[in-house]
Design a protein around this motif. Structure first.
Motif, PDB file in Angstrom:
ATOM      1  N   LEU A  54      38.579  39.542  29.063  1.00 45.37           N
ATOM      2  CA  LEU A  54      38.931  38.606  30.117  1.00 45.37           C
ATOM      3  C   LEU A  54      39.867  39.287  31.107  1.00 45.37           C
ATOM      4  N   LYS A  55      39.559  39.164  32.371  1.00 38.09           N
ATOM      5  CA  LYS A  55      40.399  39.719  33.414  1.00 38.09           C
ATOM      6  C   LYS A  55      40.575  38.676  34.504  1.00 38.09           C
ATOM      7  N   PRO A  56      41.756  38.609  35.065  1.00 42.62           N
ATOM      8  CA  PRO A  56      41.957  37.647  36.151  1.00 42.62           C
ATOM      9  C   PRO A  56      41.003  37.941  37.291  1.00 42.62           C
ATOM     10  N   SER A  57      40.522  36.900  37.913  1.00 39.38           N
ATOM     11  CA  SER A  57      39.628  37.097  39.029  1.00 39.38           C
ATOM     12  C   SER A  57      40.172  36.366  40.238  1.00 39.38           C
ATOM     13  N   ALA A  58      39.800  36.847  41.407  1.00 40.43           N
ATOM     14  CA  ALA A  58      40.299  36.261  42.649  1.00 40.43           C
ATOM     15  C   ALA A  58      39.495  35.041  43.046  1.00 40.43           C
ATOM     16  N   TYR A  59      38.475  34.713  42.254  1.00 39.49           N
ATOM     17  CA  TYR A  59      37.658  33.569  42.627  1.00 39.49           C
ATOM     18  C   TYR A  59      37.268  32.803  41.370  1.00 39.49           C
ATOM     19  N   ARG A  60      36.898  31.589  41.552  1.00 40.62           N
ATOM     20  CA  ARG A  60      36.374  30.762  40.471  1.00 40.62           C
ATOM     21  C   ARG A  60      34.863  30.712  40.620  1.00 40.62           C
ATOM     22  N   LEU A  61      34.150  31.266  39.648  1.00 34.27           N
ATOM     23  CA  LEU A  61      32.702  31.236  39.714  1.00 34.27           C
ATOM     24  C   LEU A  61      32.258  29.792  39.561  1.00 34.27           C
ATOM     25  N   ARG A  62      31.577  29.291  40.551  1.00 34.09           N
ATOM     26  CA  ARG A  62      31.183  27.884  40.532  1.00 34.09           C
ATOM     27  C   ARG A  62      30.218  27.631  39.382  1.00 34.09           C
ATOM     28  N   VAL A 231      38.371  32.785  20.820  1.00 38.45           N
ATOM     29  CA  VAL A 231      37.317  32.624  21.827  1.00 38.45           C
ATOM     30  C   VAL A 231      37.443  33.670  22.920  1.00 38.45           C
ATOM     31  N   GLU A 232      38.649  33.866  23.423  1.00 42.20           N
ATOM     32  CA  GLU A 232      38.832  34.801  24.533  1.00 42.20           C
ATOM     33  C   GLU A 232      38.550  36.243  24.121  1.00 42.20           C
ATOM     34  N   LYS A 233      38.968  36.642  22.941  1.00 43.00           N
ATOM     35  CA  LYS A 233      38.724  38.009  22.491  1.00 43.00           C
ATOM     36  C   LYS A 233      37.250  38.243  22.170  1.00 43.00           C
ATOM     37  N   ALA A 256      42.585  23.414  22.408  1.00 41.32           N
ATOM     38  CA  ALA A 256      42.145  24.790  22.624  1.00 41.32           C
ATOM     39  C   ALA A 256      41.130  24.871  23.759  1.00 41.32           C
ATOM     40  N   LEU A 257      40.203  23.921  23.821  1.00 38.37           N
ATOM     41  CA  LEU A 257      39.215  23.924  24.899  1.00 38.37           C
ATOM     42  C   LEU A 257      39.896  23.861  26.259  1.00 38.37           C
ATOM     43  N   ARG A 258      40.947  23.076  26.364  1.00 37.87           N
ATOM     44  CA  ARG A 258      41.688  22.981  27.627  1.00 37.87           C
ATOM     45  C   ARG A 258      42.335  24.309  27.992  1.00 37.87           C
ATOM     46  N   ARG A 263      40.050  29.667  31.767  1.00 35.98           N
ATOM     47  CA  ARG A 263      40.211  31.121  31.812  1.00 35.98           C
ATOM     48  C   ARG A 263      38.872  31.831  31.707  1.00 35.98           C
ATOM     49  N   LEU A 264      37.938  31.278  30.938  1.00 33.41           N
ATOM     50  CA  LEU A 264      36.594  31.842  30.910  1.00 33.41           C
ATOM     51  C   LEU A 264      35.942  31.752  32.288  1.00 33.41           C
ATOM     52  N   LEU A 265      36.092  30.608  32.918  1.00 38.44           N
ATOM     53  CA  LEU A 265      35.514  30.425  34.248  1.00 38.44           C
ATOM     54  C   LEU A 265      36.155  31.362  35.262  1.00 38.44           C
ATOM     55  N   ASP A 266      37.460  31.505  35.187  1.00 35.97           N
ATOM     56  CA  ASP A 266      38.157  32.411  36.099  1.00 35.97           C
ATOM     57  C   ASP A 266      37.706  33.861  35.910  1.00 35.97           C
ATOM     58  N   SER A 267      37.241  34.181  34.709  1.00 37.39           N
ATOM     59  CA  SER A 267      36.797  35.540  34.428  1.00 37.39           C
ATOM     60  C   SER A 267      35.324  35.754  34.769  1.00 37.39           C
ATOM     61  N   GLY A 268      34.684  34.752  35.339  1.00 36.54           N
ATOM     62  CA  GLY A 268      33.316  34.910  35.797  1.00 36.54           C
ATOM     63  C   GLY A 268      32.233  34.534  34.814  1.00 36.54           C
TER      64      GLY A 268
END
Length: 279
Positions: A54-62, A231-233, A256-258, A263-268
């Motif tokens: 997971l990496k921070p992204s500059a956009y939220r993948l719709r 989940v993230e790892k 946990a889902l919250r 963060r998954l979405l932010d990572s694309g």
């Protein structure tokens, strides 16, 4: 059967089925012709193949649009020899699944979070839970989620006769059709215990067998942060995540889902629905 008795019985079965459960660490088991357990290879939770951190992204993948309950069942469902463990496809796609519900205490919280982020998930429901919570099945249908079959009473199917297995499956499909509006196209064996009869009868009822790639082990109530971390790892293309929305205190799963979903979405990542590969 009272829910307290149901939970006690399930925990007893979990203890007896330790050799076939915990797919996130030991794998999913299929029973051979002579009754011997054969493990299907599953990446260990926390270290899947080709994991993308997971990496921070500059956009939220719709979130993808147009996903909803399947419109029509295939003419003939193939009989498989092992369950599907992950989804194929292009890009960063993952599948979120929740077992054992619906539960009026925890399922609504999961549905609320999914709705907030416009994400679809798959719920493998037990008939004895679904029969008293038809409103939640209707909500799942209205909000575009997939509802799968997880048997009526969550037994260890490898200990049942073909007639008993069919009853567990067909009764649950009837309840799903009544509340959801369609018969299920997906089936998941309790405890990840499969054998030839389970595959054959599931196919006869028009259902594909879906297992999982990553087991959050949330039923052990390890803590919200531990579930999020698992989940993230384990996030990677094609991963199918197993969590629970019933069968005990699932407040950690709801929280946990919250934590991990945005963060998954932010990572694309696309959080999508299962699809059947070519037979």
């Amino acid at each position: 059967m009272k829910k307290e008795q149901l939970f006690t019985r399930r925990r007893a079965l979990l203890a007896g089925a330790a050799a076939v459960g915990a797919a996130g660490t030991a794998g999913v088991f299929v029973w051979g012709d002579k009754g011997e357990p054969v493990r299907v290879g599953v990446p260990v939770s926390g270290a899947p193949a080709r994991s993308l951190p997971l990496k921070p992204s500059a956009y939220r993948l719709r979130p993808l649009t147009g996903y909803g309950p399947p419109r029509a069942a295939p003419a003939r469902t193939p009989v498989r020899h092992e369950p599907l463990l992950r989804m194929t496809g292009r890009g960063r796609t993952m599948v979120l699944t929740f077992d054992d519900g619906p539960d009026p205490h925890y399922t609504p919280g999961i549905l609320d979070t999914l709705a907030e982020y416009d994400v679809r998930a798959t719920f493998f429901v037990c008939g004895e839970m679904a029969v008293d919570n038809q409103d939640l099945l209707a909500r799942m249908a209205d909000e575009g989620h997939v509802v799968g079959n997880h048997t009526w009473s969550h037994p260890l199917l490898t200990r049942l006769t073909r007639r008993q297995i069919r009853s567990e499956m067909s009764r649950t499909s009837d309840v799903i059709e009544e509340g959801y509006g369609e018969r299920p196209r997906w089936f998941r064996a309790p405890y990840g215990a499969w054998n030839r009869a389970v595959f054959q009868l599931g196919a006869e009822l028009g259902m594909e067998p879906l297992a999982w790639t990553v087991d959050t082990l949330d039923w052990t109530t390890p803590g919200t942060g531990v579930i999020v971390d698992r989940v993230e790892k384990s996030a990677a293309p094609g991963v199918v995540v197993l969590s629970h929305d019933a069968g005990g205190d699932r407040s950690q799963s709801v929280r946990a889902l919250r934590g991990y979903l945005p963060r998954l979405l932010d990572s694309g990542y696309h959080l999508t629905l299962p699809h059947s590969p070519r037979a």
